[in-house]
Write a protein that holds these residues in place. Structure first.
Motif, PDB file in Angstrom:
ATOM      1  N   GLY A  73       0.820  -1.221   0.000  1.00  0.00           N
ATOM      2  CA  GLY A  73       0.000   0.000   0.000  1.00  0.00           C
ATOM      3  C   GLY A  73       0.841   1.252   0.000  1.00  0.00           C
ATOM      4  O   GLY A  73       2.041   1.234  -0.289  1.00  0.00           O
ATOM      5  N   LEU A  74       0.187   2.366   0.339  1.00  0.00           N
ATOM      6  CA  LEU A  74       0.863   3.664   0.319  1.00  0.00           C
ATOM      7  C   LEU A  74       1.878   3.801   1.453  1.00  0.00           C
ATOM      8  O   LEU A  74       1.711   3.215   2.525  1.00  0.00           O
ATOM      9  CB  LEU A  74      -0.160   4.787   0.498  1.00  0.00           C
ATOM     10  CG  LEU A  74      -1.035   5.181  -0.681  1.00  0.00           C
ATOM     11  CD1 LEU A  74      -1.930   6.340  -0.259  1.00  0.00           C
ATOM     12  CD2 LEU A  74      -0.188   5.588  -1.885  1.00  0.00           C
ATOM     13  N   HIS A  75       2.910   4.600   1.199  1.00  0.00           N
ATOM     14  CA  HIS A  75       3.749   5.105   2.278  1.00  0.00           C
ATOM     15  C   HIS A  75       3.050   6.390   2.744  1.00  0.00           C
ATOM     16  O   HIS A  75       2.683   7.229   1.917  1.00  0.00           O
ATOM     17  CB  HIS A  75       5.145   5.497   1.775  1.00  0.00           C
ATOM     18  CG  HIS A  75       5.907   4.355   1.185  1.00  0.00           C
ATOM     19  ND1 HIS A  75       6.242   3.224   1.888  1.00  0.00           N
ATOM     20  CD2 HIS A  75       6.434   4.180  -0.054  1.00  0.00           C
ATOM     21  CE1 HIS A  75       6.938   2.408   1.112  1.00  0.00           C
ATOM     22  NE2 HIS A  75       7.057   2.961  -0.070  1.00  0.00           N
ATOM     23  N   CYS A  76       2.860   6.532   4.044  1.00  0.00           N
ATOM     24  CA  CYS A  76       2.167   7.716   4.563  1.00  0.00           C
ATOM     25  C   CYS A  76       3.180   8.616   5.273  1.00  0.00           C
ATOM     26  O   CYS A  76       3.871   8.168   6.195  1.00  0.00           O
ATOM     27  CB  CYS A  76       1.064   7.303   5.529  1.00  0.00           C
ATOM     28  SG  CYS A  76      -0.168   6.254   4.734  1.00  0.00           S
ATOM     29  N   TYR A  77       3.256   9.866   4.821  1.00  0.00           N
ATOM     30  CA  TYR A  77       4.249  10.808   5.350  1.00  0.00           C
ATOM     31  C   TYR A  77       3.596  11.860   6.234  1.00  0.00           C
ATOM     32  O   TYR A  77       2.381  12.094   6.175  1.00  0.00           O
ATOM     33  CB  TYR A  77       4.981  11.498   4.196  1.00  0.00           C
ATOM     34  CG  TYR A  77       5.780  10.555   3.345  1.00  0.00           C
ATOM     35  CD1 TYR A  77       7.110  10.273   3.638  1.00  0.00           C
ATOM     36  CD2 TYR A  77       5.192   9.906   2.247  1.00  0.00           C
ATOM     37  CE1 TYR A  77       7.849   9.396   2.861  1.00  0.00           C
ATOM     38  CE2 TYR A  77       5.919   9.021   1.461  1.00  0.00           C
ATOM     39  CZ  TYR A  77       7.249   8.769   1.774  1.00  0.00           C
ATOM     40  OH  TYR A  77       7.977   7.895   1.006  1.00  0.00           O
ATOM     41  N   GLY A  78       4.417  12.529   7.035  1.00  0.00           N
ATOM     42  CA  GLY A  78       3.929  13.589   7.901  1.00  0.00           C
ATOM     43  C   GLY A  78       5.099  14.209   8.640  1.00  0.00           C
ATOM     44  O   GLY A  78       6.229  14.155   8.176  1.00  0.00           O
ATOM     45  N   TYR A  79       4.810  14.772   9.836  1.00  0.00           N
ATOM     46  CA  TYR A  79       5.874  15.440  10.582  1.00  0.00           C
ATOM     47  C   TYR A  79       6.258  14.640  11.830  1.00  0.00           C
ATOM     48  O   TYR A  79       5.449  13.926  12.405  1.00  0.00           O
ATOM     49  CB  TYR A  79       5.432  16.856  11.000  1.00  0.00           C
ATOM     50  CG  TYR A  79       4.095  16.876  11.703  1.00  0.00           C
ATOM     51  CD1 TYR A  79       4.005  16.612  13.066  1.00  0.00           C
ATOM     52  CD2 TYR A  79       2.927  17.132  11.009  1.00  0.00           C
ATOM     53  CE1 TYR A  79       2.780  16.601  13.716  1.00  0.00           C
ATOM     54  CE2 TYR A  79       1.695  17.124  11.649  1.00  0.00           C
ATOM     55  CZ  TYR A  79       1.621  16.861  12.997  1.00  0.00           C
ATOM     56  OH  TYR A  79       0.417  16.832  13.625  1.00  0.00           O
ATOM     57  N   LYS A  80       7.523  14.762  12.191  1.00  0.00           N
ATOM     58  CA  LYS A  80       8.013  14.272  13.478  1.00  0.00           C
ATOM     59  C   LYS A  80       8.959  15.338  14.010  1.00  0.00           C
ATOM     60  O   LYS A  80       9.411  16.203  13.248  1.00  0.00           O
ATOM     61  CB  LYS A  80       8.785  12.961  13.316  1.00  0.00           C
ATOM     62  CG  LYS A  80       7.896  11.755  13.012  1.00  0.00           C
ATOM     63  CD  LYS A  80       8.698  10.476  13.041  1.00  0.00           C
ATOM     64  CE  LYS A  80       7.835   9.290  12.632  1.00  0.00           C
ATOM     65  NZ  LYS A  80       8.595   8.022  12.641  1.00  0.00           N
ATOM     66  N   ALA A  81       9.250  15.262  15.292  1.00  0.00           N
ATOM     67  CA  ALA A  81      10.189  16.227  15.875  1.00  0.00           C
ATOM     68  C   ALA A  81      11.549  15.568  16.027  1.00  0.00           C
ATOM     69  O   ALA A  81      11.655  14.352  16.210  1.00  0.00           O
ATOM     70  CB  ALA A  81       9.679  16.682  17.238  1.00  0.00           C
ATOM     71  N   ILE A  82      12.614  16.369  15.913  1.00  0.00           N
ATOM     72  CA  ILE A  82      13.954  15.902  16.299  1.00  0.00           C
ATOM     73  C   ILE A  82      14.548  16.919  17.275  1.00  0.00           C
ATOM     74  O   ILE A  82      14.225  18.118  17.207  1.00  0.00           O
ATOM     75  CB  ILE A  82      14.908  15.694  15.097  1.00  0.00           C
ATOM     76  CG1 ILE A  82      15.049  16.981  14.262  1.00  0.00           C
ATOM     77  CG2 ILE A  82      14.448  14.556  14.227  1.00  0.00           C
ATOM     78  CD1 ILE A  82      16.182  16.919  13.252  1.00  0.00           C
ATOM     79  N   LEU A  83      15.390  16.431  18.164  1.00  0.00           N
ATOM     80  CA  LEU A  83      16.013  17.318  19.155  1.00  0.00           C
ATOM     81  C   LEU A  83      17.013  18.237  18.469  1.00  0.00           C
ATOM     82  O   LEU A  83      17.740  17.816  17.569  1.00  0.00           O
ATOM     83  CB  LEU A  83      16.737  16.502  20.226  1.00  0.00           C
ATOM     84  CG  LEU A  83      15.855  15.586  21.089  1.00  0.00           C
ATOM     85  CD1 LEU A  83      16.738  14.731  22.001  1.00  0.00           C
ATOM     86  CD2 LEU A  83      14.855  16.380  21.906  1.00  0.00           C
ATOM     87  N   LEU A  84      17.060  19.498  18.912  1.00  0.00           N
ATOM     88  CA  LEU A  84      18.040  20.441  18.352  1.00  0.00           C
ATOM     89  C   LEU A  84      19.307  20.443  19.195  1.00  0.00           C
ATOM     90  O   LEU A  84      19.267  20.177  20.377  1.00  0.00           O
ATOM     91  CB  LEU A  84      17.454  21.845  18.299  1.00  0.00           C
ATOM     92  CG  LEU A  84      16.473  22.099  17.156  1.00  0.00           C
ATOM     93  CD1 LEU A  84      15.858  23.482  17.306  1.00  0.00           C
ATOM     94  CD2 LEU A  84      17.146  21.976  15.804  1.00  0.00           C
TER      95      LEU A  84
END
Lengths: 129, 348
Positions: free
Chosen positions: A118-129
């Motif tokens: 099926g589809l790959h579903c993308y979006g946002y995640k956070a990473i530490l700065l």
């Protein structure tokens, strides 16, 4: 099959598009039809800030089926620099290093797959700065 | 003046050392490090692929170009690890960055030179007057079979370049491509790992194509190696680019800044483009840059760039390649690496 819902959510998941109340400036994310603060129905499109800090978080050690191979991972409530809040995973980190108030930025990541074909579903995640 | 108006690069934070791969297969890590001049490589996270890498690199390119994304008329992503066999990676990237929908989008593939192909076509369309801006990207989450020599080098990363004609940071002065049917490395449809012809990938493939593209580029431009401050070549390992550069007449000093492969690995379509990004991060106005890519199959695209005064205004507007290479690293052991690269067979 989650494809139609995934497609509808693209503006907010890909581009962090929310709504800003034209009466009281409340930032709604995801977008709303009625402002919870002043009950206005008038919103203008608004792109959220991509940086913020961790308000609170939890470490997931037993994940749901689709995420069970990614444990342990962190899910956090992030307060962005413009005051908007959202819930997201904190990626690329030693879970023991995650702390309240830690500065983060939002990046574009794959969230899940719709099975093997099926589809790959993308979006946002956070990473530490 | 036509050339790069904005550039950006991206590398994952995960790494694996050559020692950890060698230990798994009973190989001599020191001999490998000496022979290949490779020490560690980037590894994509479970949630990273060519599309996510391209989006982050292109976001940085947009920050540096300071243009309205709607003005971009074409988006080309070159990769040999596009997440879909049928669905262009660029369709997702344009929606993530607010480009289009009035935009031409395509996925390119030419082994390790798909990125420079994307750059060349983007540049040519702008030069032809078809559009004001075009975006060319090279990115990969490279494949290497377990135990194969490629496993020590195949890594992940990419770079994005917005071509335009105003506020150019690096003018493209000359280009030259050299291509032939040379079966040095390939991957058949539905196969997970590429195959290669061992030593045949060297002299008749990598060296022949880069040398002929580079030599013709020098002849076409009327320039000599000492006219350049920087040179970068495709980096399948640490040794090959230094050898081909020397053969063309370039010195170690000219190649040093773009020679990031010992700590990054081979980012396939992102290899020479990420090297170019590392050079633009430090280059001074007036500097000339010589770049030749290589893609198995086989071909090479050569470019001569001249850096302009604009570089000083944009360089600090986005993350720099060397900072991403040297900082915030998370080391994996081979077991974790095998999981991240989906080399472990799991039940559905």
């Amino acid at each position: 099959m989650i494809s139609p819902r995934y497609h509808r959510d693209i503006p907010q998941r890909y581009r962090l598009e929310g709504g800003k109340c034209t009466k009281c400036s409340y930032i709604a994310f995801p977008p709303r039809l009625v402002c919870p603060k002043c009950k206005s129905k008038s919103f203008e499109p608004y792109h959220l800030s991509r940086e913020g800090k961790i308000l609170t978080f939890t470490i997931i050690k037993v994940g749901p089926d689709k995420f069970s191979k990614e444990t342990p991972y962190v899910v956090a409530i992030i307060e962005l620099n413009d005051g908007a809040r959202l819930t997201t995973q904190v990626a690329d980190c030693d879970v023991e290093r995650v702390a309240l108030g830690a500065k983060v930025k939002l990046v574009f990541r794959k969230i899940q797959d719709e099975g093997k074909s099926g589809l790959h579903c993308y979006g946002y995640k956070a990473i530490l700065l | 003046m036509y050339g790069i108006v904005g550039y950006g690069s991206y590398l994952p934070r995960y790494r694996i050392k050559v020692e950890d791969i060698a230990k798994q297969w009973g190989a001599d890590a020191n001999a490998l490090k000496r022979g290949l001049l490779l020490y560690e490589k980037t590894v994509p996270g479970l949630d990273e692929d060519t599309i996510t890498i391209s989006v982050e690199a292109a976001r940085s390119a947009l920050q540096r170009a300071k243009i309205d994304p709607q003005k971009i008329g074409a988006v080309y992503i070159g990769s040999e690890s596009h997440p879909y066999a049928v669905k262009p990676s660029g369709t997702i990237l344009i929606d993530a960055l607010g480009i289009g929908p009035h935009v031409h989008v395509a996925s390119y593939e030419f082994a390790c030179k798909a990125g420079s192909e994307a750059m060349y076509v983007a540049y040519s369309l702008v030069k032809a007057g078809e559009m004001d801006y075009a975006l060319g990207i090279g990115a990969d989450t490279s494949q290497g079979a377990p135990g194969d020599a490629l496993e020590y080098s195949a890594s992940a990363g990419g770079a994005a370049f917005i071509m335009g004609k105003e506020k150019v940071v690096a003018e493209i002065l000359f280009t030259h491509s050299y291509t032939s049917d040379t079966p040095d490395f390939w991957r058949r449809e539905h196969e997970f790992y590429p195959r290669h012809a061992g030593r045949f990938t060297g002299e008749p493939a990598y060296f022949k194509h880069i040398y002929n593209s580079g030599k013709s580029l020098l002849e076409k431009s009327g320039m000599i190696p000492s006219d350049f401050q920087f040179a970068v070549f495709h980096m399948p390992n640490g040794k090959f680019p230094q050898e081909v550069g020397k053969k063309l007449g370039f010195t170690k000093e000219q190649m040093e800044v773009g020679w990031i492969v010992p700590w990054m690995g081979n980012t396939y379509s992102g290899s020479s483009p990420t090297g170019l990004a590392a050079i633009l991060d430090v280059a001074k106005p007036g500097d000339k840059i010589f770049m030749v890519s290589f893609g198995s199959g086989a071909g090479s695209d050569g470019f001569i760039f001249q850096v302009t005064d604009e570089i000083e205004k944009v360089r600090n507007l986005a993350p720099k390649l060397r900072d991403m290479l040297d900082n915030d690293k998370i080391y994996l052991d081979y077991g974790q690496y095998a999981k991240f690269r989906k080399k472990i067979i799991l039940n559905e």
